[in-house]
Design a protein around this motif. Structure first.
Motif, PDB file in Angstrom:
ATOM      1  N   UNK A   9     160.961  22.086  77.849  1.00 19.99           N
ATOM      2  CA  UNK A   9     160.811  21.884  79.368  1.00 19.99           C
ATOM      3  C   UNK A   9     159.448  21.608  79.553  1.00 19.99           C
ATOM      4  N   UNK A  10     158.822  20.458  80.106  1.00 21.42           N
ATOM      5  CA  UNK A  10     157.531  20.397  80.289  1.00 21.42           C
ATOM      6  C   UNK A  10     156.888  21.117  81.724  1.00 21.42           C
ATOM      7  N   UNK A  11     155.890  21.843  81.602  1.00 21.56           N
ATOM      8  CA  UNK A  11     155.408  22.579  82.688  1.00 21.56           C
ATOM      9  C   UNK A  11     155.197  21.621  84.082  1.00 21.56           C
ATOM     10  N   UNK A  12     155.700  21.791  85.207  1.00 22.58           N
ATOM     11  CA  UNK A  12     155.693  21.055  86.139  1.00 22.58           C
ATOM     12  C   UNK A  12     154.597  21.309  87.036  1.00 22.58           C
ATOM     13  N   UNK A  13     154.015  22.453  87.007  1.00 18.12           N
ATOM     14  CA  UNK A  13     152.984  22.801  87.914  1.00 18.12           C
ATOM     15  C   UNK A  13     151.578  21.862  87.599  1.00 18.12           C
ATOM     16  N   UNK A  14     151.507  21.262  86.533  1.00 19.01           N
ATOM     17  CA  UNK A  14     150.394  20.445  86.397  1.00 19.01           C
ATOM     18  C   UNK A  14     150.441  19.018  87.125  1.00 19.01           C
ATOM     19  N   UNK A  15     151.609  18.979  87.639  1.00 19.40           N
ATOM     20  CA  UNK A  15     151.767  17.629  88.336  1.00 19.40           C
ATOM     21  C   UNK A  15     151.878  18.120  89.925  1.00 19.40           C
ATOM     22  N   UNK A  16     151.459  19.093  90.248  1.00 24.75           N
ATOM     23  CA  UNK A  16     151.399  19.487  91.612  1.00 24.75           C
ATOM     24  C   UNK A  16     152.711  20.150  92.158  1.00 24.75           C
ATOM     25  N   UNK A  17     153.909  20.366  91.300  1.00 31.05           N
ATOM     26  CA  UNK A  17     154.853  21.233  91.921  1.00 31.05           C
ATOM     27  C   UNK A  17     154.686  22.557  91.845  1.00 31.05           C
ATOM     28  N   UNK A  18     155.342  23.443  92.910  1.00 28.03           N
ATOM     29  CA  UNK A  18     154.854  24.704  93.143  1.00 28.03           C
ATOM     30  C   UNK A  18     155.532  25.448  91.653  1.00 28.03           C
ATOM     31  N   UNK A  19     154.935  26.773  91.417  1.00 27.17           N
ATOM     32  CA  UNK A  19     155.424  27.794  90.554  1.00 27.17           C
ATOM     33  C   UNK A  19     157.258  27.814  90.650  1.00 27.17           C
ATOM     34  N   UNK A  20     157.590  28.054  91.920  1.00 29.94           N
ATOM     35  CA  UNK A  20     158.958  28.456  92.246  1.00 29.94           C
ATOM     36  C   UNK A  20     159.878  27.070  91.843  1.00 29.94           C
ATOM     37  N   UNK A  21     159.105  25.770  92.357  1.00 28.84           N
ATOM     38  CA  UNK A  21     159.830  24.466  91.854  1.00 28.84           C
ATOM     39  C   UNK A  21     160.218  24.565  90.195  1.00 28.84           C
ATOM     40  N   UNK A  22     159.127  24.925  89.614  1.00 28.80           N
ATOM     41  CA  UNK A  22     159.201  25.018  87.980  1.00 28.80           C
ATOM     42  C   UNK A  22     160.183  26.003  87.637  1.00 28.80           C
ATOM     43  N   UNK A  23     160.087  27.079  88.104  1.00 30.85           N
ATOM     44  CA  UNK A  23     161.067  28.045  87.774  1.00 30.85           C
ATOM     45  C   UNK A  23     162.682  27.771  88.203  1.00 30.85           C
ATOM     46  N   UNK A  24     162.776  26.923  89.304  1.00 32.98           N
ATOM     47  CA  UNK A  24     164.169  26.508  89.669  1.00 32.98           C
ATOM     48  C   UNK A  24     164.756  25.674  88.690  1.00 32.98           C
ATOM     49  N   UNK A  25     163.717  24.675  88.324  1.00 34.05           N
ATOM     50  CA  UNK A  25     163.982  23.404  87.455  1.00 34.05           C
ATOM     51  C   UNK A  25     164.455  24.265  86.124  1.00 34.05           C
ATOM     52  N   UNK A  26     163.674  25.069  85.664  1.00 33.44           N
ATOM     53  CA  UNK A  26     164.187  25.544  84.427  1.00 33.44           C
ATOM     54  C   UNK A  26     165.510  26.272  84.272  1.00 33.44           C
ATOM     55  N   UNK A  27     165.691  27.013  85.374  1.00 27.57           N
ATOM     56  CA  UNK A  27     166.816  27.600  85.586  1.00 27.57           C
ATOM     57  C   UNK A  27     168.044  26.736  85.436  1.00 27.57           C
ATOM     58  N   UNK A  28     168.137  25.743  86.319  1.00 26.89           N
ATOM     59  CA  UNK A  28     168.960  24.580  86.418  1.00 26.89           C
ATOM     60  C   UNK A  28     169.161  23.990  84.875  1.00 26.89           C
ATOM     61  N   UNK A  29     168.122  23.601  84.346  1.00 26.69           N
ATOM     62  CA  UNK A  29     168.154  22.952  82.838  1.00 26.69           C
ATOM     63  C   UNK A  29     168.821  24.017  82.211  1.00 26.69           C
ATOM     64  N   UNK A  30     168.473  25.149  81.855  1.00 29.33           N
ATOM     65  CA  UNK A  30     169.086  26.113  80.933  1.00 29.33           C
ATOM     66  C   UNK A  30     170.628  26.914  81.311  1.00 29.33           C
ATOM     67  N   UNK A  31     170.662  26.710  82.656  1.00 25.90           N
ATOM     68  CA  UNK A  31     171.874  27.524  83.102  1.00 25.90           C
ATOM     69  C   UNK A  31     173.085  26.545  83.672  1.00 25.90           C
ATOM     70  N   UNK A  32     172.763  25.574  84.055  1.00 23.24           N
ATOM     71  CA  UNK A  32     173.681  24.507  84.682  1.00 23.24           C
ATOM     72  C   UNK A  32     173.410  24.601  85.956  1.00 23.24           C
ATOM     73  N   UNK A  33     174.464  23.661  86.592  1.00 25.41           N
ATOM     74  CA  UNK A  33     174.275  23.523  88.092  1.00 25.41           C
ATOM     75  C   UNK A  33     174.651  24.544  88.828  1.00 25.41           C
TER      76      UNK A  33
END
Length: 338
Positions: free
Chosen positions: A8-32
């Protein structure tokens, strides 16, 4: 490749917050998951999870679904998200655009909007079609913010017939854009109202204050848009437009439009600026409180602002409340009209 080994590419370098990055990783790894489930999984307050999900939704990194009446969020495939981000050559500049856009969108609380009042338009073509439908039904007012430095000929060709039809029906058309530098592709249409501001938070259209459309991805208009018809969310976007409008420059007048105040208006504003309430200002000026209230309401209507905060912004920008009136001292009574 299994979820456990998904890159999963880090989303922070594109302006998204750390919490957004954390939530995206959680949804990707754990499902909906729902917002409440995500909050428990990552031990972050649900309100903050909601803001993070809004960021991800705005850039097309998550998609909503429903389980009964509960909204469930799913991650868009990492390869798809990475491909979208890799189209951008200047992440830092795009990040600034995202920050302004996402800060505005976060205040709409998209995750709380009931089903049927939020809609994703998947492509630019679909967005233009929906804009034409909503504009055809407008009867009162069309508000638009354009964040582009230059409007392309293709965009002009799509927008001009719609805007001309609005003006022909007597719809009030107000647009905000960035200051024009050199050649531009589009001049404001005769009959429309146009102002300019250096920093605009997001590209936006509001239709009769009943529905609004803004890009799903502020750096890729081909990714489509978000349509919202929730009254509270639309009202927030109208407030954003009005706050910008009252302090934006009128390019035809080379600055903020001048404001002519009556002697009574100037005296009332001087008293309020000095810290008086409506009641004490009325007493000092020899007026009734009702007269003070009516004078302020009339001034707001004349300047096209919605509330006292916006009135203060536009008067301050025009330097209309800093200098006491020489004709009527602040403590001198003003005769009330009979």
């Amino acid at each position: 490749m299994t979820r456990a080994t998904t890159v999963i590419a880090p989303l922070g370098r594109w302006g998204l917050s750390p919490h957004a990055d954390l939530v995206y990783r959680t949804l990707t790894l754990s499902g909906p998951a729902t917002g409440a489930q995500l909050s428990r999984q990552v031990d972050v307050p649900e309100a903050r999870i909601g803001r993070a999900v809004e960021e991800l939704f705005a850039v097309g990194a998550v998609r909503p679904g429903y389980h009964g009446r509960e909204r469930v969020w799913s991650a868009v495939e990492p390869g798809r998200v990475t491909a979208l981000l890799q189209r951008r050559r200047h992440p830092a500049a795009v990040g600034e655009v995202y920050q302004r856009h996402l800060a505005t969108v976060a205040g709409l609380h998209l995750d709380r909007i009931p089903p049927g009042l939020l809609r994703r338009l998947p492509t630019r073509q679909a967005t233009r079609g929906r804009i034409a439908e909503l504009a055809a039904a407008e009867r009162h007012e069309h508000l638009a913010i354009n964040t582009e430095d230059v409007i392309s000929p293709d965009a002009v060709a799509a927008a001009d017939p719609v805007d001309r039809a609005l003006l022909a029906r007597g719809v009030r058309l107000r647009t905000l854009g960035r200051p024009r530098r050199g050649v531009t592709w589009r001049e404001p249409l005769p009959g429309s109202e146009h102002r300019e501001a250096e920093s605009l938070p997001l590209k936006l259209m509001v239709f009769d204050r009943r529905a609004a459309i803004f890009p799903a991805d502020p750096a890729d208009f081909e990714a489509g848009a978000v349509e919202v018809a929730d009254p509270d969310a639309v009202d927030r976007l109208v407030q954003v437009f009005c706050r910008l409008w009252v302090t934006a420059a009128d390019p035809q007048r080379q600055g903020v439009p001048p404001i002519m105040l009556t002697t009574r208006e100037q005296a009332i504003l001087d008293m309020l600026a000095a810290g008086h309430s409506e009641q004490t200002a009325a007493h000092e000026l020899g007026l009734s409180r009702r007269t003070v209230v009516y004078a302020l309401r009339g001034l707001m209507d004349r300047l096209g602002v919605e509330n006292r905060f916006q009135l203060a912004l536009v008067l301050g920008a025009a330097h209309a409340i800093a200098v006491p009136s020489p004709a009527v001292p602040a403590t001198h009574p003003v005769e009330e009209s009979r």
